[in-house]
Design a protein around this motif. Structure first.
Motif, PDB file in Angstrom:
ATOM      1  N   TRP A 143       9.140 -11.473   9.071  1.00 34.22           N
ATOM      2  CA  TRP A 143      10.362 -11.100   8.360  1.00 34.22           C
ATOM      3  C   TRP A 143      10.173 -11.159   6.839  1.00 34.22           C
ATOM      4  CZ3 TRP A 143      13.867 -14.579  11.823  1.00 34.22           C
ATOM      5  CH2 TRP A 143      14.408 -13.811  12.863  1.00 34.22           C
ATOM      6  N   MET A 144       9.422 -12.132   6.354  1.00 34.00           N
ATOM      7  CA  MET A 144       9.388 -12.436   4.927  1.00 34.00           C
ATOM      8  C   MET A 144       8.844 -11.288   4.093  1.00 34.00           C
ATOM      9  SD  MET A 144       8.318 -16.434   4.506  1.00 34.00           S
ATOM     10  CE  MET A 144       6.650 -15.905   4.525  1.00 34.00           C
ATOM     11  N   THR A 145       9.356 -11.189   2.874  1.00 38.65           N
ATOM     12  CA  THR A 145       8.897 -10.223   1.881  1.00 38.65           C
ATOM     13  C   THR A 145       8.696 -10.964   0.557  1.00 38.65           C
ATOM     14  OG1 THR A 145      11.143  -9.687   1.121  1.00 38.65           O
ATOM     15  CG2 THR A 145      10.280  -8.413   3.002  1.00 38.65           C
ATOM     16  N   ILE A 169      18.444   1.158  10.821  1.00 33.86           N
ATOM     17  CA  ILE A 169      17.866   0.226  11.792  1.00 33.86           C
ATOM     18  C   ILE A 169      17.750  -1.161  11.172  1.00 33.86           C
ATOM     19  CG2 ILE A 169      15.780  -0.348  13.098  1.00 33.86           C
ATOM     20  CD1 ILE A 169      15.320   2.586  13.550  1.00 33.86           C
ATOM     21  N   GLY A 170      17.331  -1.209   9.905  1.00 31.90           N
ATOM     22  CA  GLY A 170      17.207  -2.491   9.226  1.00 31.90           C
ATOM     23  C   GLY A 170      18.537  -3.204   9.116  1.00 31.90           C
ATOM     24  N   ARG A 179      19.054 -10.778   3.940  1.00 31.41           N
ATOM     25  CA  ARG A 179      18.993  -9.498   3.243  1.00 31.41           C
ATOM     26  C   ARG A 179      17.629  -9.277   2.576  1.00 31.41           C
ATOM     27  NH1 ARG A 179      23.889  -6.925   1.882  1.00 31.41           N
ATOM     28  NH2 ARG A 179      22.984  -6.214  -0.084  1.00 31.41           N
ATOM     29  N   SER A 180      16.876 -10.354   2.372  1.00 34.45           N
ATOM     30  CA  SER A 180      15.558 -10.220   1.754  1.00 34.45           C
ATOM     31  C   SER A 180      14.453  -9.950   2.775  1.00 34.45           C
ATOM     32  CB  SER A 180      15.215 -11.490   0.968  1.00 34.45           C
ATOM     33  OG  SER A 180      14.910 -12.564   1.849  1.00 34.45           O
ATOM     34  N   PHE A 181      14.793  -9.945   4.060  1.00 30.20           N
ATOM     35  CA  PHE A 181      13.786  -9.783   5.110  1.00 30.20           C
ATOM     36  C   PHE A 181      13.440  -8.317   5.333  1.00 30.20           C
ATOM     37  CE2 PHE A 181      14.895 -13.955   7.549  1.00 30.20           C
ATOM     38  CZ  PHE A 181      14.279 -14.677   6.562  1.00 30.20           C
ATOM     39  N   ASP A 182      12.285  -8.115   5.955  1.00 32.13           N
ATOM     40  CA  ASP A 182      11.822  -6.787   6.365  1.00 32.13           C
ATOM     41  C   ASP A 182      12.075  -6.633   7.865  1.00 32.13           C
ATOM     42  OD1 ASP A 182      10.507  -4.423   6.906  1.00 32.13           O
ATOM     43  OD2 ASP A 182       8.492  -5.245   6.668  1.00 32.13           O
ATOM     44  N   TYR A 183      12.860  -5.622   8.227  1.00 30.52           N
ATOM     45  CA  TYR A 183      13.216  -5.425   9.638  1.00 30.52           C
ATOM     46  C   TYR A 183      12.556  -4.168  10.207  1.00 30.52           C
ATOM     47  CZ  TYR A 183      16.769  -8.916   8.594  1.00 30.52           C
ATOM     48  OH  TYR A 183      17.410 -10.065   8.211  1.00 30.52           O
TER      49      TYR A 183
END
Length: 268
Positions: free
Chosen positions: A122-124, A159-160, A201-205
């Motif tokens: 998830w992390m960015t 999708i995100g 909201r900072s995650f990559d989905y």
């Protein structure tokens, strides 16, 4: 009749002799080779994990490494889990009496490994920046100063947004119980929801959300809460929350996920 091997190939050549060899692996041979293939993959993952946690210098320069013995001791259990030596979540015993050559059941990954994989996928860089900014905004008295209560959405796709909402819905299911386990006062609920929304909201989905059992989602809620509610979390933490303990996670593993997983990726 085959042509003389010394005869050069030309437009009049009708036939060329060739030696073609190939092999086919049967299902039984494949199943026999599968354990060794898995072992090779585990060894590659172990080397990558050592580099990731700083246990192995990718430049082979020991002079440039930090020598924090206390942190190394604290991370020993974490390294064991990440290396796969404690994947079953129990004792690392192997059944020496199993001499019949039968297939061993695949060990179940530890909760630590599953949650670590979910968080790191998830992390960015925005996640790292947000967590570091939050930590810097907490002064020595544990009071927040100029903490941002909103962060831009990193994954702006439909999708995100849908996957982000799905994760938040799961966290809200167990938010009240997790706050009680972590001894956060009820009046902190609004702040908790705002901070959880910010970090999500900072995650990559771009990848599908992990399919975790209910017990692991409860543990994940505690972990994310401990990450974001810095002002009211116990410091030092001396006890694993019940939801985290129920999935077999140790205190060292819990502290690593809550206090180090994100900041490991911080670059000065």
């Amino acid at each position: 009749q085959l042509p003389d091997p010394s005869t050069p190939i030309s437009n009049d050549t009708k036939m060329v002799e060739a030696n073609i060899e190939f092999s086919v692996m049967t299902q039984e041979e494949y199943e026999q080779k599968l354990p060794s293939l898995r072992q090779e993959e585990d060894e590659k993952r172990q080397k990558l994990a050592q580099v990731f946690l700083g246990k192995q210098d990718i430049f082979d320069d020991n002079d440039g490494r930090d020598s924090d013995d206390d942190d190394d001791d604290d991370d020993d259990d974490v390294m064991e889990c990440l290396m796969g030596s404690a994947l079953t979540g129990e004792n690392d015993e192997i059944d020496d009496n199993n001499d019949d050559g039968g297939d061993m059941p695949a060990p179940e990954p530890r909760a630590f490994l599953l949650l670590w994989q979910a968080l790191t996928k998830w992390m960015t860089p925005e996640t790292v920046h947000w967590i570091v900014s939050l930590q810097n905004a907490i002064n020595d008295d544990g009071m927040s100063q100029n903490v941002t209560n909103w962060t831009p959405m990193v994954d702006k796709s439909d999708i995100g947004a849908s996957r982000c909402a799905g994760v938040m819905a799961m966290l809200r299911l167990y938010l009240a119980g997790s706050m009680e386990e972590l001894n956060h006062p009820p009046e902190e609920r609004r702040r908790a929801e705002n901070r959880l929304t910010d970090i999500l909201r900072s995650f990559d989905y771009s990848r599908e959300n992990p399919k975790l059992p209910v017990s692991h989602w409860k543990a994940m809620t505690c972990i994310l809460l401990d990450m974001v509610l810095i002002e009211t979390r116990p410091n030092p933490c001396k006890q694993v929350p019940p939801s985290v303990a129920s999935v077999g996670m140790t205190l060292d593993e819990y502290l690593y996920l809550t206090r180090k997983t994100v900041t490991t990726f911080k670059f000065e």
